[in-house]
Design a protein around this motif. Structure first.
Motif, PDB file in Angstrom:
ATOM      1  N   CYS A 375       0.840  -1.203   0.000  1.00 45.75           N
ATOM      2  CA  CYS A 375       0.000   0.000   0.000  1.00 45.75           C
ATOM      3  C   CYS A 375       0.876   1.254   0.000  1.00 45.75           C
ATOM      4  O   CYS A 375       1.937   1.286   0.619  1.00 45.75           O
ATOM      5  CB  CYS A 375      -0.902   0.023   1.235  1.00 45.75           C
ATOM      6  SG  CYS A 375      -2.319  -1.093   1.168  1.00 45.75           S
ATOM      7  N   ARG A 376       0.400   2.285  -0.674  1.00 42.87           N
ATOM      8  CA  ARG A 376       1.080   3.578  -0.675  1.00 42.87           C
ATOM      9  C   ARG A 376       0.365   4.537   0.266  1.00 42.87           C
ATOM     10  O   ARG A 376      -0.837   4.426   0.500  1.00 42.87           O
ATOM     11  CB  ARG A 376       1.083   4.207  -2.069  1.00 42.87           C
ATOM     12  CG  ARG A 376       2.228   3.813  -2.965  1.00 42.87           C
ATOM     13  CD  ARG A 376       2.336   4.763  -4.156  1.00 42.87           C
ATOM     14  NE  ARG A 376       1.064   4.973  -4.810  1.00 42.87           N
ATOM     15  CZ  ARG A 376       0.608   4.265  -5.839  1.00 42.87           C
ATOM     16  NH1 ARG A 376       1.338   3.299  -6.353  1.00 42.87           N
ATOM     17  NH2 ARG A 376      -0.568   4.530  -6.376  1.00 42.87           N
ATOM     18  N   ALA A 377       1.095   5.506   0.747  1.00 42.48           N
ATOM     19  CA  ALA A 377       0.536   6.569   1.581  1.00 42.48           C
ATOM     20  C   ALA A 377       0.680   7.906   0.857  1.00 42.48           C
ATOM     21  O   ALA A 377       1.200   7.977  -0.260  1.00 42.48           O
ATOM     22  CB  ALA A 377       1.257   6.606   2.929  1.00 42.48           C
ATOM     23  N   PHE A 378       0.234   8.984   1.500  1.00 47.60           N
ATOM     24  CA  PHE A 378       0.432  10.319   0.926  1.00 47.60           C
ATOM     25  C   PHE A 378       1.918  10.651   0.812  1.00 47.60           C
ATOM     26  O   PHE A 378       2.352  11.260  -0.160  1.00 47.60           O
ATOM     27  CB  PHE A 378      -0.240  11.382   1.796  1.00 47.60           C
ATOM     28  CG  PHE A 378      -1.723  11.439   1.659  1.00 47.60           C
ATOM     29  CD1 PHE A 378      -2.324  11.884   0.495  1.00 47.60           C
ATOM     30  CD2 PHE A 378      -2.531  11.050   2.711  1.00 47.60           C
ATOM     31  CE1 PHE A 378      -3.694  11.940   0.373  1.00 47.60           C
ATOM     32  CE2 PHE A 378      -3.910  11.110   2.601  1.00 47.60           C
ATOM     33  CZ  PHE A 378      -4.498  11.550   1.435  1.00 47.60           C
ATOM     34  N   VAL A 379       2.664  10.270   1.856  1.00 47.89           N
ATOM     35  CA  VAL A 379       4.105  10.515   1.840  1.00 47.89           C
ATOM     36  C   VAL A 379       4.824   9.248   2.269  1.00 47.89           C
ATOM     37  O   VAL A 379       4.314   8.460   3.064  1.00 47.89           O
ATOM     38  CB  VAL A 379       4.525  11.687   2.760  1.00 47.89           C
ATOM     39  CG1 VAL A 379       3.918  12.994   2.282  1.00 47.89           C
ATOM     40  CG2 VAL A 379       4.151  11.417   4.216  1.00 47.89           C
ATOM     41  N   THR A 380       6.000   9.047   1.704  1.00 42.75           N
ATOM     42  CA  THR A 380       6.897   7.979   2.130  1.00 42.75           C
ATOM     43  C   THR A 380       7.991   8.610   2.972  1.00 42.75           C
ATOM     44  O   THR A 380       8.644   9.569   2.551  1.00 42.75           O
ATOM     45  CB  THR A 380       7.516   7.268   0.919  1.00 42.75           C
ATOM     46  OG1 THR A 380       6.469   6.709   0.120  1.00 42.75           O
ATOM     47  CG2 THR A 380       8.457   6.163   1.371  1.00 42.75           C
ATOM     48  N   ILE A 381       8.166   8.069   4.188  1.00 41.91           N
ATOM     49  CA  ILE A 381       9.231   8.534   5.079  1.00 41.91           C
ATOM     50  C   ILE A 381      10.339   7.494   5.069  1.00 41.91           C
ATOM     51  O   ILE A 381      10.111   6.332   5.428  1.00 41.91           O
ATOM     52  CB  ILE A 381       8.707   8.730   6.516  1.00 41.91           C
ATOM     53  CG1 ILE A 381       7.627   9.822   6.552  1.00 41.91           C
ATOM     54  CG2 ILE A 381       9.859   9.084   7.459  1.00 41.91           C
ATOM     55  CD1 ILE A 381       6.980  10.003   7.914  1.00 41.91           C
ATOM     56  N   ASP A 382      11.509   7.879   4.644  1.00 44.99           N
ATOM     57  CA  ASP A 382      12.644   6.967   4.687  1.00 44.99           C
ATOM     58  C   ASP A 382      13.004   6.750   6.156  1.00 44.99           C
ATOM     59  O   ASP A 382      13.420   7.692   6.847  1.00 44.99           O
ATOM     60  CB  ASP A 382      13.826   7.553   3.914  1.00 44.99           C
ATOM     61  CG  ASP A 382      14.954   6.556   3.732  1.00 44.99           C
ATOM     62  OD1 ASP A 382      15.377   5.939   4.742  1.00 44.99           O
ATOM     63  OD2 ASP A 382      15.424   6.374   2.592  1.00 44.99           O
ATOM     64  N   SER A 383      12.829   5.522   6.642  1.00 53.79           N
ATOM     65  CA  SER A 383      13.018   5.249   8.068  1.00 53.79           C
ATOM     66  C   SER A 383      14.465   5.399   8.502  1.00 53.79           C
ATOM     67  O   SER A 383      14.761   5.461   9.698  1.00 53.79           O
ATOM     68  CB  SER A 383      12.525   3.840   8.394  1.00 53.79           C
ATOM     69  OG  SER A 383      13.248   2.862   7.677  1.00 53.79           O
ATOM     70  N   ARG A 384      15.409   5.472   7.545  1.00 54.85           N
ATOM     71  CA  ARG A 384      16.828   5.604   7.882  1.00 54.85           C
ATOM     72  C   ARG A 384      17.260   7.061   7.948  1.00 54.85           C
ATOM     73  O   ARG A 384      18.118   7.420   8.755  1.00 54.85           O
ATOM     74  CB  ARG A 384      17.667   4.862   6.860  1.00 54.85           C
ATOM     75  CG  ARG A 384      17.349   3.366   6.757  1.00 54.85           C
ATOM     76  CD  ARG A 384      17.662   2.798   5.401  1.00 54.85           C
ATOM     77  NE  ARG A 384      16.847   3.407   4.340  1.00 54.85           N
ATOM     78  CZ  ARG A 384      16.824   2.969   3.096  1.00 54.85           C
ATOM     79  NH1 ARG A 384      17.563   1.927   2.741  1.00 54.85           N
ATOM     80  NH2 ARG A 384      16.063   3.571   2.195  1.00 54.85           N
ATOM     81  N   THR A 385      16.654   7.909   7.109  1.00 55.49           N
ATOM     82  CA  THR A 385      17.117   9.299   7.011  1.00 55.49           C
ATOM     83  C   THR A 385      16.062  10.339   7.342  1.00 55.49           C
ATOM     84  O   THR A 385      16.391  11.501   7.581  1.00 55.49           O
ATOM     85  CB  THR A 385      17.612   9.575   5.581  1.00 55.49           C
ATOM     86  OG1 THR A 385      16.490   9.512   4.677  1.00 55.49           O
ATOM     87  CG2 THR A 385      18.660   8.562   5.157  1.00 55.49           C
TER      88      THR A 385
END
Length: 469
Positions: A375-385
């Motif tokens: 599933c996609r969201a409004f925004v993708t947050i890179d969990s590393r950066t």
């Protein structure tokens, strides 16, 4: 002499009164090839008759007044809140929430959200708000606790409310506590009839407890997707006749006793089964209590909203869940589908609010436990950066949420004109908003007509344009 004085006064008033400025047409464009992403265009002036002669015309009619709008947004799931609270610095977190919920220039202005009562598939683990020792029954709700939403979800909602105090919050459970169910598990099963009274008390305890912690429950559904029993995450089947009985005989008197004014919605499931909410609304006690019907997008057609609305025009409609995903990876196709069916289609079919599923997910489409793995969201947050990527869902909803303000009224505009699809709104300050989707491959030039105002406008091929004047 008297006539001369009147003439002098009239001339003085004419000189003193400022001329009313002619309206300007402003526009923001997103194209399927991503060369423009909510990109502002140069304002244009009123058109002359020669400039629009022979053009197809989109007539906007403010006298045709439909539903008032609650707003647009996405769900602050456990996964979304955990990412926002633990994978962003305080400055990153504040910047992102202001971008999503603020009403300043370039911000999306989300004014509607949904949170889960207990776990969903987009939680780090499976839990309810009343998990007693060893799964023992707890008919007095002595183990009821809001400790879990207080970790990540409630702080995120409170932060969004500080940015946008007009934000409306909906809450939905994926399952009753396991000890209330026939399966004895959060996964699958139905609510035991004997648990109906205590489950009504459970909802009252949630609404009042969340309010004390600064989280309102403006809208409530009693079960997410009640005609589905997922096998890998919390869920619960709840047939329509049983929901009707619970509304009329349990929840309504409990909310009355507890003086709870939360507006309750039925269904919270797909467009393909309008007979489900119609069955519930045929029950007089349930209908008297309910505020409307919530819909999901995963099966059926948006016209189901019209079918129920025609039978019950006094009941509100909301589109409360839809998700994009890697099953539709192409930006242009999925962007156009969302604008056509959610932003335009659902609001033309009476929706007062439109919600996507996750507000934010990470680079692996998680975290989640069971359920959807792409599933996609409004925004993708890179969990590393902590880096933020904005998806097609972000831009599709931005074409409405940034410009259609809470309390706006949907007004008349043509559903279709050739390859064009449209919906129009009037904000409370009188400003007009027209959203146009061009499904065709070529640019479309047309006239916009509203009262004495005439504009010449163009929508690129495979693009959405929001016009404001």
């Amino acid at each position: 002499m008297r006539a001369l004085n009147i003439a002098v006064v009239a001339l003085t008033l004419a000189i003193a009164m400022p001329a009313v400025a002619a309206p300007k047409l402003r526009a923001w464009v997103t194209t399927g090839d991503k060369t423009q992403l909510l990109t502002a265009q140069a304002p244009s002036s009123l058109a002359t008759a020669d400039q629009i002669a022979g053009l197809p015309t989109l007539v906007v009619d403010p006298k045709e007044r439909r539903q008032s709008m609650v707003g647009f947004g996405g769900a602050i799931t456990d996964a979304s809140a955990w990412l926002i609270q633990t994978r962003l610095s305080p400055d990153q977190r504040d910047k992102l929430l202001r971008e999503l919920y603020g009403r300043g220039e370039g911000q999306l202005g989300f004014s509607f959200t949904r949170i889960t009562i207990g776990a969903s598939d987009f939680s780090l683990d499976h839990y309810s708000l009343d998990d007693g020792p060893g799964g023992a029954a707890d008919p007095k709700l002595e183990h009821f606790s809001l400790a879990r939403p207080q970790q990540y979800v409630f702080p995120t909602v409170r932060a969004a409310l500080r940015i946008n105090p007009a934000l409306k919050v909906m809450a939905s459970p994926w399952s009753a506590p396991a000890w209330m169910k026939t399966s004895g598990s959060l996964i699958q099963g139905q609510l035991k009839p004997a648990a109906y009274p205590v489950y009504a008390d459970f909802f009252a305890r949630y609404v009042k407890g969340a309010r004390k912690l600064g989280v309102p429950t403006d809208y409530l559904s009693i079960q997410n997707e009640p005609d589905f029993e997922p096998d890998s995450y919390p869920g619960m089947r709840w047939p329509a006749p049983d929901r009707a009985r619970f509304f009329g005989e349990n929840l309504a008197p409990t909310f009355k006793r507890e003086k709870i004014a939360t507006r309750v919605l039925d269904w919270d499931h797909n467009w393909d089964q309008p007979q489900q909410p119609l069955t519930v609304l045929a029950d007089p006690k349930a209908k008297a209590f309910l505020a409307g019907v919530a819909w999901h997008c995963y099966a059926g057609e948006v016209s189901a909203q019209d079918q129920v609305r025609a039978a019950h025009p006094d009941e509100d409609a909301f589109l409360t869940e839809c998700s994009g995903g890697q099953w539709a990876p192409k930006f242009d196709d999925s962007f156009a589908w969302m604008v056509e069916n959610l932003i335009i289609g659902s609001t033309r079919a009476g929706a007062r609010g439109v919600l996507m599923w996750n507000l934010a997910l990470d680079e692996t489409f998680g975290p989640h436990k069971g359920g959807c793995n792409d599933c996609r969201a409004f925004v993708t947050i890179d969990s590393r950066t902590g880096a933020i990527t904005r998806t097609q869902e972000y831009y599709a909803f931005g074409h409405a949420s940034r410009f259609v303000k809470p309390g706006a009224t949907r007004i008349g505009s043509p559903a279709k004109l050739g390859d064009l699809r449209t919906v129009a709104f009037q904000n409370r300050d009188g400003g007009r908003v027209l959203i146009v989707l061009n499904l065709g491959p070529q640019p479309a030039t047309f006239a916009i007509s509203e009262g004495a105002n005439r504009f010449r406008a163009t929508a690129p091929g495979r693009a959405a344009v929001t016009f404001v004047w």
